[in-house]
Design an enzyme around this catalytic site. Structure first.
Site, PDB file in Angstrom:
ATOM      1  N   ASN A   1       0.800  -1.231   0.000  1.00 48.18           N
ATOM      2  CA  ASN A   1       0.000   0.000   0.000  1.00 48.18           C
ATOM      3  C   ASN A   1       0.833   1.282   0.000  1.00 48.18           C
ATOM      4  OD1 ASN A   1       0.840  -0.644   2.581  1.00 48.18           O
ATOM      5  ND2 ASN A   1      -1.025   0.113   3.554  1.00 48.18           N
TER       6      ASN A   1
ATOM      7  N   CYS B   1      -3.368   0.140   7.043  1.00 51.55           N
ATOM      8  CA  CYS B   1      -3.431  -0.838   8.137  1.00 51.55           C
ATOM      9  C   CYS B   1      -4.130  -0.290   9.372  1.00 51.55           C
ATOM     10  CB  CYS B   1      -2.022  -1.284   8.489  1.00 51.55           C
ATOM     11  SG  CYS B   1      -0.932   0.121   8.797  1.00 51.55           S
TER      12      CYS B   1
ATOM     13  N   GLU C   1       8.074   1.101  14.603  1.00 53.56           N
ATOM     14  CA  GLU C   1       8.795   1.895  13.619  1.00 53.56           C
ATOM     15  C   GLU C   1       8.716   3.352  14.080  1.00 53.56           C
ATOM     16  OE1 GLU C   1       7.132   0.498   9.680  1.00 53.56           O
ATOM     17  OE2 GLU C   1       9.134  -0.390   9.622  1.00 53.56           O
TER      18      GLU C   1
ATOM     19  N   GLU D   1       4.904  -5.219  11.630  1.00 54.57           N
ATOM     20  CA  GLU D   1       3.868  -4.197  11.465  1.00 54.57           C
ATOM     21  C   GLU D   1       2.735  -4.846  10.691  1.00 54.57           C
ATOM     22  OE1 GLU D   1       3.730  -1.368  12.758  1.00 54.57           O
ATOM     23  OE2 GLU D   1       5.779  -0.881  13.325  1.00 54.57           O
TER      24      GLU D   1
HETATM   25  P1  NAD Z   1       1.175  -9.853   2.876  1.00 53.31           P
HETATM   26  O1  NAD Z   1       1.273 -10.395   4.263  1.00 53.31           O
HETATM   27  O2  NAD Z   1       0.484 -10.665   1.859  1.00 53.31           O
HETATM   28  O3  NAD Z   1       2.652  -9.604   2.285  1.00 53.31           O
HETATM   29  C1  NAD Z   1       3.551  -8.734   2.918  1.00 53.31           C
HETATM   30  C2  NAD Z   1       4.951  -9.016   2.414  1.00 53.31           C
HETATM   31  O4  NAD Z   1       5.393 -10.272   2.939  1.00 53.31           O
HETATM   32  C3  NAD Z   1       5.092  -9.139   0.880  1.00 53.31           C
HETATM   33  O5  NAD Z   1       6.287  -8.519   0.489  1.00 53.31           O
HETATM   34  C4  NAD Z   1       5.161 -10.642   0.668  1.00 53.31           C
HETATM   35  O6  NAD Z   1       5.838 -11.012  -0.507  1.00 53.31           O
HETATM   36  C5  NAD Z   1       5.922 -11.082   1.901  1.00 53.31           C
HETATM   37  N1  NAD Z   1       5.737 -12.475   2.300  1.00 53.31           N
HETATM   38  C6  NAD Z   1       4.649 -13.262   2.123  1.00 53.31           C
HETATM   39  N2  NAD Z   1       4.859 -14.473   2.673  1.00 53.31           N
HETATM   40  C7  NAD Z   1       6.109 -14.464   3.202  1.00 53.31           C
HETATM   41  C8  NAD Z   1       6.898 -15.422   3.913  1.00 53.31           C
HETATM   42  N3  NAD Z   1       6.438 -16.644   4.195  1.00 53.31           N
HETATM   43  N4  NAD Z   1       8.124 -15.062   4.314  1.00 53.31           N
HETATM   44  C9  NAD Z   1       8.611 -13.816   4.078  1.00 53.31           C
HETATM   45  N5  NAD Z   1       7.910 -12.878   3.401  1.00 53.31           N
HETATM   46  C10 NAD Z   1       6.667 -13.185   2.976  1.00 53.31           C
HETATM   47  O7  NAD Z   1       0.567  -8.396   3.035  1.00 53.31           O
HETATM   48  P2  NAD Z   1       0.098  -7.404   1.860  1.00 53.31           P
HETATM   49  O8  NAD Z   1      -1.122  -7.991   1.249  1.00 53.31           O
HETATM   50  O9  NAD Z   1       1.255  -7.047   0.997  1.00 53.31           O
HETATM   51  O10 NAD Z   1      -0.289  -6.098   2.673  1.00 53.31           O
HETATM   52  C11 NAD Z   1      -1.504  -5.931   3.322  1.00 53.31           C
HETATM   53  C12 NAD Z   1      -1.378  -6.226   4.799  1.00 53.31           C
HETATM   54  O11 NAD Z   1      -0.323  -5.457   5.352  1.00 53.31           O
HETATM   55  C13 NAD Z   1      -2.617  -5.858   5.575  1.00 53.31           C
HETATM   56  O12 NAD Z   1      -2.878  -6.849   6.527  1.00 53.31           O
HETATM   57  C14 NAD Z   1      -2.222  -4.567   6.262  1.00 53.31           C
HETATM   58  O13 NAD Z   1      -2.928  -4.276   7.430  1.00 53.31           O
HETATM   59  C15 NAD Z   1      -0.777  -4.797   6.521  1.00 53.31           C
HETATM   60  N6  NAD Z   1      -0.078  -3.520   6.687  1.00 53.31           N
HETATM   61  C16 NAD Z   1       0.405  -3.192   7.919  1.00 53.31           C
HETATM   62  C17 NAD Z   1       1.036  -1.967   8.121  1.00 53.31           C
HETATM   63  C18 NAD Z   1       1.577  -1.584   9.477  1.00 53.31           C
HETATM   64  O14 NAD Z   1       2.469  -0.754   9.531  1.00 53.31           O
HETATM   65  N7  NAD Z   1       1.104  -2.140  10.580  1.00 53.31           N
HETATM   66  C19 NAD Z   1       1.198  -1.088   7.053  1.00 53.31           C
HETATM   67  C20 NAD Z   1       0.699  -1.459   5.803  1.00 53.31           C
HETATM   68  C21 NAD Z   1       0.071  -2.681   5.637  1.00 53.31           C
END
Ligand code: NAD
Length: 487
Positions: free
Chosen positions: A152, A283, A461, A249
């Site tokens: 995002n 998020c 962070e 996060e």
């Molecule tokens: P996601 O969990 O699908 O992927 C996040 C990242 O992790 C990607 O780069 C992905 O390739 C990687 N990944 C996936 N499986 C992995 C594994 N087994 N080992 C290592 N890396 C792996 O999340 P998304 O769909 O990209 O993003 C949306 C989510 O992120 C939502 O749940 C949102 O709330 C959260 N988010 C949190 C914050 C925060 O700061 N708290 C900020 C933005 C988004």
């Protein structure tokens, strides 16, 4: 529209391609058009990036902090200079409107670089008096840190992780989300142009397996992940099994509580920003909107009227305030939750459909959507949707709403709107969340620690809190007297 970068990866100060890696198509979410084709990192490139980071980190970590700060300060200037280019790439990659990306993404990274370049020279250990003897502590870098981004806010993710990591003397290998891989490469160029020595900031593209390989690599010391709770559990589990550090996060289903003494206009602004900014893909969004019964109908009317004014359309039109969702998969997920909400008996009060976007029919559009009469046990109110779907719930008392707001596995954020200052603080104290806003929502200045509790995350962070998570403490005891021996 093309946005093909020089190559997929950036390793040890140069762009690198290896077409043996799995193909990764970069799609412009507003049209569904492929704008770049990249390749995921192969095991050989993962080795190369980690080795470069390991080699470069020793000398970097041994510099005076003020020397590292000087380079980060130059990177800050370059981020600001390249603001519009970064915004363009961010809008192409994520579909988020330029009315956001021009003012938020590069700016927040510039501020992170400004902040950490300013504080790192005074981020020191303690001197501890022990009578005639004393001890001191030093904050040492961890080594090679892995950053893994969500889709995002990809530029912000890369900047918020690398700025404190580098300031503290670490090297970083960053893997952007496969959905928005482009802007991290711009940050690598910026660090190069600012004079960051080769190998200290590397970008590797790929899917989850590349992230997994980086965390599992014996030469990496820490992972900072932004992503969903299920991914966070896997990544922190792996890091923990190897005794590595982890900052997670993760997702949320945050409450925003509006009491009947709140300013209706102000609270409506907060509720809209908390649900529809970035097409709902934030998020910390306050997706459970609790309205006190006396102002419930008035607030619903105000929120609806303001939602009608949202302009959905071409992300590059500066007057547009809502772009598409990031991907077809995300669009399907959001639509399925809208169906679930209807089946569960919530009232679909506004939106819920796919807008008719002439000339952009291939994009991943969705209307801003409001459900009323939502109850606590509905999936609509319990699960993270990550799209512009607002759930409105009614409440009567402060005690009741706090219990209901906390009845969730998540604990990322929360908001309270009230004119009663004592109540604002009381509610903030009792909300189980890493961040609470009183009479505002979703502001995340770099000076303030950012992160969640419960399933929403571990670590922080931003602020000096992030430096605590990119360093480890060495305690040194200094004896000024004789050893007392029992032998
Ligand atoms: P996601 O969990 O699908 O992927 C996040 C990242 O992790 C990607 O780069 C992905 O390739 C990687 N990944 C996936 N499986 C992995 C594994 N087994 N080992 C290592 N890396 C792996 O999340 P998304 O769909 O990209 O993003 C949306 C989510 O992120 C939502 O749940 C949102 O709330 C959260 N988010 C949190 C914050 C925060 O700061 N708290 C900020 C933005 C988004």
């Amino acid at each position: 529209m093309r946005a093909q970068p020089t190559a997929s990866h950036y390793i040890d100060g140069e762009y690198v391609e290896d077409e043996a890696g799995a193909t990764l198509q970069v799609v412009y979410p507003a049209t569904g058009e492929v704008i770049a084709t990249l390749h995921a990192a192969t095991p050989a490139l993962i080795e190369r990036a980690v080795a470069a980071a390991k080699r470069a980190q020793g000398e970097w970590g041994a510099l005076r902090p003020i020397e590292r700060a000087r380079i980060l300060r130059r990177a800050h200037d370059l981020v600001r200079e390249r603001n519009d280019e970064i915004a363009r790439i961010e809008s192409l990659d994520t579909g988020r409107a330029v009315s956001e990306t021009m003012y938020v993404d590069a700016v927040s990274v510039a501020e992170a670089l400004e902040f950490y370049s300013g504080v790192i020279a005074s981020y020191n250990g303690q001197s501890i008096s022990l009578g005639s003897s004393f001890a001191y502590t030093q904050r040492e870098p961890l080594g090679v840190c892995v950053g893994i981004g969500a889709w995002n806010y990809p530029f912000q993710g890369a900047g918020w992780k690398s700025a404190p990591a580098l300031a503290a003397g670490n090297a970083m290998v960053f893997k952007p989300s496969e959905n928005s891989p482009l802007s991290a490469l711009l940050l690598a160029e910026i660090y190069r142009d600012a004079g960051l020595p080769n190998g200290l900031f590397n970008v590797l593209q790929g899917f989850g397996n590349v992230g997994h390989a980086l965390v599992a690599h014996p030469d990496t010391a820490k992972v900072s992940l932004t992503g969903s709770v299920p991914t966070g559990k896997k990544v922190l589990g792996l890091a923990g099994s190897m005794m590595k550090h982890g900052t997670m996060e993760l997702g949320g289903k945050s409450p925003i509580i509006v009491f009947d003494d709140a300013s209706i206009d102000n609270a409506a602004s907060g509720v809209l920003m908390a649900n529809f900014y970035s097409t709902g893909q934030i998020c910390t969004n306050g997706t459970r909107v609790f309205l006190q019964r006396a102002i419930h109908d008035q607030m619903v009317e105000k929120i609806t009227e303001r939602t009608r004014n949202i302009k959905i359309g071409d992300p590059f039109d500066p007057s547009v305030t809502m772009g598409p969702l990031v991907s077809q998969a995300q669009q399907s997920k959001v639509r399925s939750y809208i169906d679930i909400g209807k089946e569960e008996g919530a009232v679909l009060h506004y939106g819920g459909g796919i807008p008719n976007m002439q000339g952009m029919e291939g994009g991943f559009w969705i209307e801003p959507t409001i459900f009323t009469q939502v109850t606590d046990n509905m999936r609509l109110a319990r699960e993270e949707i990550f799209g512009p779907v607002m759930s409105i719930l009614a409440f009567d008392t402060e005690e009741e709403v706090i219990a209901r707001a906390n009845d969730t596995e998540f604990g990322l954020a929360g908001g309270v709107f009230t004119q009663d200052i004592a109540r604002g603080h009381r509610v903030a104290k009792r909300l189980e969340a890493g961040m609470v806003w009183i009479n505002n929502y979703n502001l995340a200045p770099v000076e303030v620690p950012f992160g969640g509790v419960k399933s929403s995350g571990v670590g922080r962070e931003c602020a000096t809190a992030a430096l605590d998570h990119y360093t480890q403490i060495k305690s040194v005891y200094v004896e000024a007297d004789q050893v007392v021996s029992v032998f």
